[in-house]
Design a protein around this motif. Structure first.
Motif, PDB file in Angstrom:
ATOM      1  N   ILE A   1       0.843  -1.190   0.000  1.00 14.41           N
ATOM      2  CA  ILE A   1       0.000   0.000   0.000  1.00 14.41           C
ATOM      3  C   ILE A   1       0.880   1.242   0.000  1.00 14.41           C
ATOM      4  CG2 ILE A   1      -1.887   1.225   1.164  1.00 14.41           C
ATOM      5  CD1 ILE A   1      -2.483  -1.298   2.716  1.00 14.41           C
TER       6      ILE A   1
ATOM      7  N   TYR B  35       0.693   5.202   1.159  1.00 13.00           N
ATOM      8  CA  TYR B  35      -0.047   6.173   1.935  1.00 13.00           C
ATOM      9  C   TYR B  35       0.569   7.553   1.737  1.00 13.00           C
ATOM     10  CZ  TYR B  35      -2.607   2.667   4.665  1.00 13.00           C
ATOM     11  OH  TYR B  35      -3.436   1.645   5.065  1.00 13.00           O
TER      12      TYR B  35
ATOM     13  N   GLY C 121       0.675  17.238   9.919  1.00 14.46           N
ATOM     14  CA  GLY C 121      -0.307  17.321  10.990  1.00 14.46           C
ATOM     15  C   GLY C 121      -1.513  16.418  10.838  1.00 14.46           C
ATOM     16  N   LYS C 122      -1.470  15.524   9.861  1.00 17.12           N
ATOM     17  CA  LYS C 122      -2.607  14.635   9.628  1.00 17.12           C
ATOM     18  C   LYS C 122      -2.186  13.178   9.657  1.00 17.12           C
ATOM     19  CE  LYS C 122      -5.153  17.931   6.748  1.00 17.12           C
ATOM     20  NZ  LYS C 122      -5.839  18.148   5.441  1.00 17.12           N
ATOM     21  N   GLY C 123      -3.169  12.316   9.723  1.00 21.94           N
ATOM     22  CA  GLY C 123      -2.895  10.897   9.664  1.00 21.94           C
ATOM     23  C   GLY C 123      -2.671  10.436   8.240  1.00 21.94           C
ATOM     24  N   PRO C 124      -2.050   9.272   8.059  1.00 22.35           N
ATOM     25  CA  PRO C 124      -1.834   8.740   6.706  1.00 22.35           C
ATOM     26  C   PRO C 124      -3.159   8.508   5.977  1.00 22.35           C
ATOM     27  CG  PRO C 124      -0.473   7.574   8.307  1.00 22.35           C
ATOM     28  CD  PRO C 124      -1.434   8.422   9.078  1.00 22.35           C
ATOM     29  N   GLN C 125      -3.126   8.730   4.694  1.00 18.58           N
ATOM     30  CA  GLN C 125      -4.309   8.569   3.860  1.00 18.58           C
ATOM     31  C   GLN C 125      -3.995   7.592   2.734  1.00 18.58           C
ATOM     32  OE1 GLN C 125      -5.468  12.200   1.946  1.00 18.58           O
ATOM     33  NE2 GLN C 125      -7.350  11.369   1.106  1.00 18.58           N
ATOM     34  N   PHE C 126      -4.855   6.619   2.562  1.00 17.57           N
ATOM     35  CA  PHE C 126      -4.663   5.604   1.518  1.00 17.57           C
ATOM     36  C   PHE C 126      -4.618   6.250   0.136  1.00 17.57           C
ATOM     37  CE2 PHE C 126      -5.196   1.550  -0.551  1.00 17.57           C
ATOM     38  CZ  PHE C 126      -5.976   1.819  -1.664  1.00 17.57           C
TER      39      PHE C 126
ATOM     40  N   GLY D 282      -2.986  -8.320  10.892  1.00 14.32           N
ATOM     41  CA  GLY D 282      -3.085  -6.916  11.236  1.00 14.32           C
ATOM     42  C   GLY D 282      -1.759  -6.229  11.378  1.00 14.32           C
TER      43      GLY D 282
ATOM     44  N   LEU E 137       0.892  -4.314   9.307  1.00 14.35           N
ATOM     45  CA  LEU E 137       1.508  -3.672   8.166  1.00 14.35           C
ATOM     46  C   LEU E 137       2.871  -3.152   8.596  1.00 14.35           C
ATOM     47  CD1 LEU E 137      -1.225  -1.477   6.418  1.00 14.35           C
ATOM     48  CD2 LEU E 137      -0.172  -3.559   5.555  1.00 14.35           C
TER      49      LEU E 137
ATOM     50  N   TYR F  85      -6.093  -0.620  15.312  1.00 12.01           N
ATOM     51  CA  TYR F  85      -4.649  -0.603  15.505  1.00 12.01           C
ATOM     52  C   TYR F  85      -4.217   0.680  16.221  1.00 12.01           C
ATOM     53  CZ  TYR F  85      -5.464  -3.402  11.277  1.00 12.01           C
ATOM     54  OH  TYR F  85      -5.959  -4.292  10.365  1.00 12.01           O
TER      55      TYR F  85
ATOM     56  N   TYR G 194      -0.616   2.917  16.424  1.00 18.52           N
ATOM     57  CA  TYR G 194       0.743   3.121  15.956  1.00 18.52           C
ATOM     58  C   TYR G 194       1.339   4.323  16.676  1.00 18.52           C
ATOM     59  CZ  TYR G 194      -0.419   0.286  11.797  1.00 18.52           C
ATOM     60  OH  TYR G 194      -0.785  -0.717  10.943  1.00 18.52           O
TER      61      TYR G 194
ATOM     62  N   GLN H 234       4.426   7.281  15.831  1.00 20.03           N
ATOM     63  CA  GLN H 234       5.275   7.816  14.775  1.00 20.03           C
ATOM     64  C   GLN H 234       6.225   8.831  15.391  1.00 20.03           C
ATOM     65  OE1 GLN H 234       3.406  10.171  11.633  1.00 20.03           O
ATOM     66  NE2 GLN H 234       4.860   9.345  10.152  1.00 20.03           N
TER      67      GLN H 234
ATOM     68  N   PHE I 298      -1.189   7.302  16.347  1.00 15.01           N
ATOM     69  CA  PHE I 298      -2.275   7.171  15.378  1.00 15.01           C
ATOM     70  C   PHE I 298      -3.050   5.895  15.635  1.00 15.01           C
ATOM     71  CE2 PHE I 298      -1.564  10.680  12.614  1.00 15.01           C
ATOM     72  CZ  PHE I 298      -0.203  10.908  12.600  1.00 15.01           C
TER      73      PHE I 298
ATOM     74  N   GLN J 195      -6.304   0.391   5.676  1.00 19.66           N
ATOM     75  CA  GLN J 195      -6.472   0.902   7.018  1.00 19.66           C
ATOM     76  C   GLN J 195      -6.809   2.384   6.955  1.00 19.66           C
ATOM     77  OE1 GLN J 195      -3.316   0.003   9.782  1.00 19.66           O
ATOM     78  NE2 GLN J 195      -3.224  -2.141   9.176  1.00 19.66           N
TER      79      GLN J 195
ATOM     80  N   PHE K   3      -6.979   5.877   8.982  1.00 19.66           N
ATOM     81  CA  PHE K   3      -6.296   6.456  10.130  1.00 19.66           C
ATOM     82  C   PHE K   3      -7.054   7.647  10.718  1.00 19.66           C
ATOM     83  CE2 PHE K   3      -2.149   4.421  10.418  1.00 19.66           C
ATOM     84  CZ  PHE K   3      -2.121   3.704   9.226  1.00 19.66           C
ATOM     85  N   GLY K   4      -6.899   7.812  12.020  1.00 18.80           N
ATOM     86  CA  GLY K   4      -7.387   9.000  12.693  1.00 18.80           C
ATOM     87  C   GLY K   4      -6.407  10.145  12.527  1.00 18.80           C
ATOM     88  N   PRO K   5      -6.738  11.317  13.062  1.00 22.25           N
ATOM     89  CA  PRO K   5      -5.893  12.500  12.879  1.00 22.25           C
ATOM     90  C   PRO K   5      -4.658  12.524  13.771  1.00 22.25           C
ATOM     91  CG  PRO K   5      -7.805  13.054  14.172  1.00 22.25           C
ATOM     92  CD  PRO K   5      -8.003  11.649  13.734  1.00 22.25           C
TER      93      PRO K   5
END
Lengths: 114, 114
Positions: A34, A36, A41-46, A100, A102, B33, B35, B37, B90, B103, B105-107
């Motif tokens: 994958i 991302y 300031g943000k979470g990873p986005q697919f 689960g 990655l 999950y 994580y 960072q 995260f 997956q 992710f939240g902020p």
């Protein structure tokens, strides 16, 4: 060491040019990958994913290439825009690993110059 | 749908204090999950859960605990905060098929331990 890594930590491109972000992985058992995108300031986005039974997959302006022979993954962004500026992570899922889990690379920071 | 939500957004802790990072998802995902960072690094898995009542350790579980009493919530507990736990945390969730799918992710929660 990490099983997933990136060749370049930073990449600077001109707006409108194509970007290529590379990723190497070391586990031959990995069968799902994958990309991302993480903006500041943000979470990873697919962005896009690919399974090991494919060598290419295209999305909107993005293409992922998988070369299992050399265990290499790349993300191509066409006509790069300022909004593409972010850190890009590749991640792999090992079919023989824990559920689960990655494994993420360290990331490449893409900067787009106007 | 709100997706994956996390609270608080930012917290400063003193060494030895405890706190709970909250995570909730409204997508009816079985898998969740946590994580962390660290600056300039990729994500490392702390704990994960494949469903209510089931949790498993990830790559870096020491110093943390989790619980999963409902499908929606997956809180992360720090019992004795240490400076090494300064990081961005995260939470993520994924489709019932598990980590082989995307997956979300939240902020993130930024934690500073002084």
């Amino acid at each position: 060491g990490e099983s997933v890594g990136l060749h370049l930590p930073t990449l600077s491109v001109q707006e409108g040019d194509n970007s290529i972000i590379n990723c190497a992985y070391s586990n031959s058992a990995s069968d799902y990958f994958i990309w991302y995108k993480q903006e500041s300031g943000k979470g990873p986005q697919f962005i896009i994913d690919i399974r090991s039974n494919m060598d290419k997959r295209q999305g909107q302006r993005v293409t992922v290439l998988l070369n299992k022979t050399v265990k290499h993954l790349s993300l191509q962004i066409a006509a790069t825009q300022p909004g593409d500026s972010a850190v890009y992570f590749c991640a792999e899922n090992m079919s023989t690993g824990s559920q689960g889990n990655l494994i993420f690379g360290k990331g490449t920071k893409l900067s787009v110059k106007p | 749908n709100a997706g994956v939500t996390q609270t608080p957004k930012f917290r400063i802790l003193k060494i030895g204090q405890s706190m709970t990072l909250q995570c909730a998802q409204d997508m009816n995902h079985n898998y969740m999950y946590w994580y962390r960072q660290d600056p300039g690094m990729g994500l490392k898995l702390i704990y994960y859960s494949v469903g209510a009542g089931i949790t498993d350790k990830g790559e870096v579980p020491n110093g943390y605990n989790v619980s999963r009493s409902t499908t929606e919530d997956f809180p992360l507990r720090l019992e004795l905060a240490a400076p090494s736990q300064t990081s961005v945390y995260f939470c993520a969730s994924s489709y019932p098929q598990g980590a082989r799918e995307t997956q979300y992710f939240g902020p993130g929660t930024r934690l500073l331990v002084l």
